[in-house]
Design a protein around this motif. Structure first.
Motif, PDB file in Angstrom:
ATOM      1  N   PRO A 194      -5.984  -0.162  -7.528  1.00 21.30           N
ATOM      2  CA  PRO A 194      -6.542  -0.832  -6.322  1.00 21.30           C
ATOM      3  C   PRO A 194      -7.530  -2.102  -6.745  1.00 21.30           C
ATOM      4  O   PRO A 194      -7.711  -2.767  -6.131  1.00 21.30           O
ATOM      5  CB  PRO A 194      -7.335   0.344  -5.673  1.00 21.30           C
ATOM      6  CG  PRO A 194      -7.448   1.195  -6.606  1.00 21.30           C
ATOM      7  CD  PRO A 194      -6.440   1.415  -7.676  1.00 21.30           C
TER       8      PRO A 194
ATOM      9  N   THR B 218       0.874  -1.232  -0.055  1.00 21.85           N
ATOM     10  CA  THR B 218       0.133   0.070  -0.107  1.00 21.85           C
ATOM     11  C   THR B 218       0.845   1.369  -0.271  1.00 21.85           C
ATOM     12  O   THR B 218       1.605   1.641   1.130  1.00 21.85           O
ATOM     13  CB  THR B 218      -0.832   0.211   1.143  1.00 21.85           C
ATOM     14  OG1 THR B 218      -1.829  -1.056   1.284  1.00 21.85           O
ATOM     15  CG2 THR B 218      -1.882   1.120   1.195  1.00 21.85           C
TER      16      THR B 218
ATOM     17  N   ASN C 114     -12.266   1.039  -0.988  1.00 23.33           N
ATOM     18  CA  ASN C 114     -10.741   0.302  -0.894  1.00 23.33           C
ATOM     19  C   ASN C 114      -9.804   1.410  -0.299  1.00 23.33           C
ATOM     20  O   ASN C 114      -9.082   1.244   0.571  1.00 23.33           O
ATOM     21  CB  ASN C 114     -10.275  -0.013  -2.245  1.00 23.33           C
ATOM     22  CG  ASN C 114      -8.671  -0.397  -2.393  1.00 23.33           C
ATOM     23  OD1 ASN C 114      -8.625  -1.550  -2.139  1.00 23.33           O
ATOM     24  ND2 ASN C 114      -8.011   0.503  -2.831  1.00 23.33           N
TER      25      ASN C 114
END
Length: 329
Positions: A276, A213, A229
């Motif tokens: 994502p 991330t 998300n």
């Protein structure tokens, strides 16, 4: 630290299908025969990777670990194909509205057949008695208590199939996992991953975070699934920053604690893989693409920083993680 005894303590982030990038990084690290692993902490997909890595190492050394990691992602692709066909046909473009509704559906509707594909995957690659040995490369995984909101870190002696599943329990798709009478969701809501188990009591150690991330995204999400998300990413980043505050404080007292990062966002070639929506992918080609990206990114990192292991940090925790998230600076 002698060059013959280089050791990395591994922090493995979660991130759905992006976890196949971590597979590639680990696969490349396993090629370095004089580089060893110490403590390992994994969350969600990172917990799956960590459990497969340690099981493989204890069953068959480096080659056993490589084979078991490959087995993990092969099985994940197999059950992913089944899940795509049976549970979420909305993934097809013609069902885009359903795909946006999917994040807000309860598990009973999102997964009406109660299929537990991850249980099959975990059981096929994990040996719990081996994981419970508190010897080399002890594994820690974390999950969040649904009732209290508190994070729990499961140490080696507490590991079970359910504890690993709890760490990877995406609440939009799977019902909460019962462990010891409490129910848990995905550990990334608490920390992604838990860092303290890697440095507690350490004064001279190298910690490597495999980052899925990115701390910053330039785009603004607009669809329901990508809004959710990003909310999840912010929650996981908040937990990570909290954990890194602890490491940074310990670094002030023990300068021998060194921090490194191999990240999906490190190379421009990986830009398309940061989408994502790919986190929800579940096919062999995607996993192989991410594995190759992880292998190449780690190879580049080793070329640039291998000589720094045991000597100096290659990432400034304060500059990369703490200062940008401090609203009072």
């Amino acid at each position: 630290m002698r060059m013959s005894s280089l050791r990395l303590h591994l922090g493995l982030q979660g991130g759905g299908a992006h976890g196949a990038f971590t597979w590639g990084v680990l696969d490349r690290l396993l090629d370095e025969n004089d580089l060893h692993f110490g403590r390992i902490s994994g969350t969600s997909a990172g917990a799956l990777n960590g459990a497969a890595l340690v099981t493989g190492l204890r069953q068959g050394g480096r080659q056993g670990a490589k084979e078991n990691l490959a087995r993990l992602w092969t099985r994940a692709a197999e059950v992913g194909m089944l899940g795509t066909a049976l549970l979420i046909p909305a993934r097809k473009p013609s069902f885009g509205i359903w795909d946006d509704l999917h994040p807000v559906l309860p598990p009973a509707l999102a997964n009406p057949l109660g299929i537990e594909p991850l249980r099959y995957v975990v059981q096929s690659v994990v040996d719990i008695p081996l994981l419970r040995r508190e010897t080399d490369y002890p594994l820690h995984v974390n999950a969040v208590n649904v009732r209290t909101g508190a994070m729990r870190v499961f140490g080696p002696a507490e590991l079970s199939i359910d504890a690993i599943l709890a760490s990877a329990c995406a609440p939009q798709l799977f019902s909460a996992i019962d462990v010891d009478g409490d129910i848990y969701w995905d550990g990334s809501y608490g920390a992604n991953p838990a860092i303290r188990p890697l440095h507690a009591g350490q004064r001279d150690a190298d910690l490597l975070l495999i980052e899925l991330t990115p701390p910053v995204r330039s785009d603004t999400p607009w669809s329901a699934k990508n809004v959710l998300n990003r909310i999840n990413e912010i929650a996981s980043l908040t937990g990570l920053v909290r954990e890194l505050h602890g490491l940074h404080a310990d670094q002030q007292a023990s300068p021998g604690l060194r921090f490194h990062v191999v990240g999906l966002a490190d190379r421009e070639d990986n830009a398309a893989l940061l989408d994502p929506s790919l986190k929800r992918g579940a096919d062999h080609l995607l996993f192989e693409t991410l594995r190759a990206a992880g292998h190449q990114t780690c190879d580049a990192w080793l070329q640039a920083h291998r000589s720094d292991i045991g000597r100096r940090s290659t990432v400034d925790i304060d500059a990369r993680y703490l200062a940008p998230f401090d609203p009072y600076r």
